[in-house]
Design a protein around this motif. Structure first.
Motif: not given
Length: 462
Positions: A74-76, A84, A193-198, A200
């Protein structure tokens, strides 16, 4: 007792989920991948006769088919200069080059411009059949050593090529100079921190896990559950037979060693167990192969071939005899490697119980020695042994990996080794989770065994 076990089970579920998440993330962080090794390799791959563009297209299609083109979680948390979308760069060696150059310089635009210039130079050289430039181009594509990169650019500039190639080489050298000018910065030390979305890989895997879908093998494209079901039979019987034989022998041997008239047996058995305990499992298995499955010495058992013999319908007793031929040495190896430690622990605990007051009272009443040992001392001696036995089953699972590899048994252990070597992450993750589930089951059985061995514990747990 039931409510206590139910509470333990409910507490085990979050722990199992957390461990499963860690196993999934760690497995995906292993270097290399099955698709990269089998598709992008120019030698010993599936697409050895294809050109570079066809292999790249096949690799992209493979990533999309297996869902590996999505973000991992979800995040990295990555260094701030990195974009990203770096996970979309392939092959992995090129991704690592861009990542390390960015780490050293902290300027992603400069690294991206250098990479674009390199790709343009590589494409032009290959289109014009300039194969003599390939070694230098490979250095530019994958190396992170500044000295090697400068030497490759210098060698390209000194070759006798067309005007366009020379112009592209000079442009690439200029871009690399821009990358080097940022090598003194330390922007990569600041994580972002980065939000990659749902959408994944983890969410897809966890959703399938809830529905009993463990995914498909990268290596065979078969369902993981189907592969495990085929392999689990041999592993189950290997573990069950090894555990039963080891426990039975350890208990009976400890009882016999505890008798007064068996002093001669103690002098002979205890040093022998010490010697056997000092031999590693793989050495013991190889010794048994050399001594008992060697045509030049004594061939009592087959060396190799389980799972490859004839599969025509046979009577049950013939199938059982055929199975025992291949499983005899593996079971003997597992029993011998675990028997010394378990026997020593049971014997030590039994000696402590024989010196307790209740056993002295039983002896004073005139009970025979064998009844004092078996009815009074043995049950109380099992309490500290239960903890050891709870770790015994997971130890057998770990040992089966070595045994199944040495004796070529098509089981879970051998499948785990093959999945690690092939970077088959769905199979690898599922097997590790299975081992974790076995360990938790062993601890739950240990709780029940404690309550059986000591009624006072049962009253406390009720």
């Amino acid at each position: 007792m039931r409510s206590y076990l139910l509470r333990r089970l409910l507490l085990a579920l979050p722990a199992f989920w957390l461990l499963a998440t860690v196993v999934f993330l760690l497995s995906r962080m292993l270097p290399g991948s099955f698709g990269e090794e089998r598709i992008l390799e120019t030698e010993a791959g599936f697409y050895t006769k294809g050109n570079d563009s066809s292999r790249q297209a096949a690799y992209v299609q493979y990533l999309q088919k297996t869902g590996q083109d999505k973000p991992l979680f979800y995040f990295s948390l990555s260094p701030s200069p990195l974009p990203d979308t770096l996970y979309r760069v392939f092959p992995e060696a090129r991704r690592q080059q861009l990542q390390r150059l960015t780490f050293r310089g902290g300027s992603w635009p400069a690294v991206a411009a250098f990479d674009a210039a390199v790709q343009q130079l590589v494409q032009h050289a290959r289109q014009n059949g300039q194969h003599n430039l390939e070694p230098h181009l490979q250095v530019l594509r994958y190396s992170t050593d500044s000295h090697k990169l400068r030497l490759a650019l210098k060698a390209l500039a000194g070759t006798d090529t067309d005007v366009t190639t020379q112009a592209l080489t000079r442009a690439t050298a200029t871009k690399f100079g821009s990358v080097e000018s940022h090598f003194s910065t330390y922007g990569f030390l600041l994580p972002t921190p980065r939000w990659n979305g749902t959408d994944n890989q983890y969410r897809t895997w966890l959703t399938g896990l809830f529905y009993g879908d463990f995914g498909r093998s990268y290596r065979t494209n078969r369902p993981v559950v189907e592969m495990l079901w085929e392999a689990i039979g041999n592993t189950f019987w290997l573990l069950l037979c090894s555990m039963l034989f080891t426990l039975a022998l350890a208990l009976e041997l400890s009882v016999q060693l505890s008798k007064r008239k068996m002093k001669w047996l103690r002098r002979m058995v205890l040093p022998s167990l010490f010697v056997v305990d000092s031999i590693p499992l793989f050495v013991l298995a190889l010794l048994l192969l050399v001594l008992l499955a060697n045509p030049d010495f004594l061939q009592l058992f087959p060396v190799y071939g389980m799972g490859y013999f004839a599969t025509e319908p046979l009577p049950l007793w013939q199938r059982l005899g055929q199975w025992l031929q291949f499983m005899a040495l593996p079971i003997i190896s597992m029993v011998l490697v675990n028997l010394p430690y378990l026997t020593n622990q049971i014997y030590t605990s039994l000696q402590a119980s024989l010196n307790a007051n209740y056993t002295r009272t039983a002896k004073a009443k005139g009970l025979p020695e064998h009844l004092v040992i078996r009815r009074h001392a043995l049950r109380n001696a099992l309490l500290p042994v239960i903890t050891i036995v709870s770790d015994f089953l997971p130890a057998l699972v770990d040992g089966s990996i070595i045994i199944e590899t040495i004796f070529a048994i098509p089981g879970i252990g051998r499948l785990l080794v093959e999945s690690v070597l092939a970077r088959d992450y769905p199979v690898l993750t599922t097997i590790v989770l299975l081992v974790l589930a076995v360990r938790m089951l062993a601890y739950a059985l240990a709780e029940a065994a404690y309550a059986w061995a000591d009624p006072r514990i049962k009253q406390k747990l009720a």
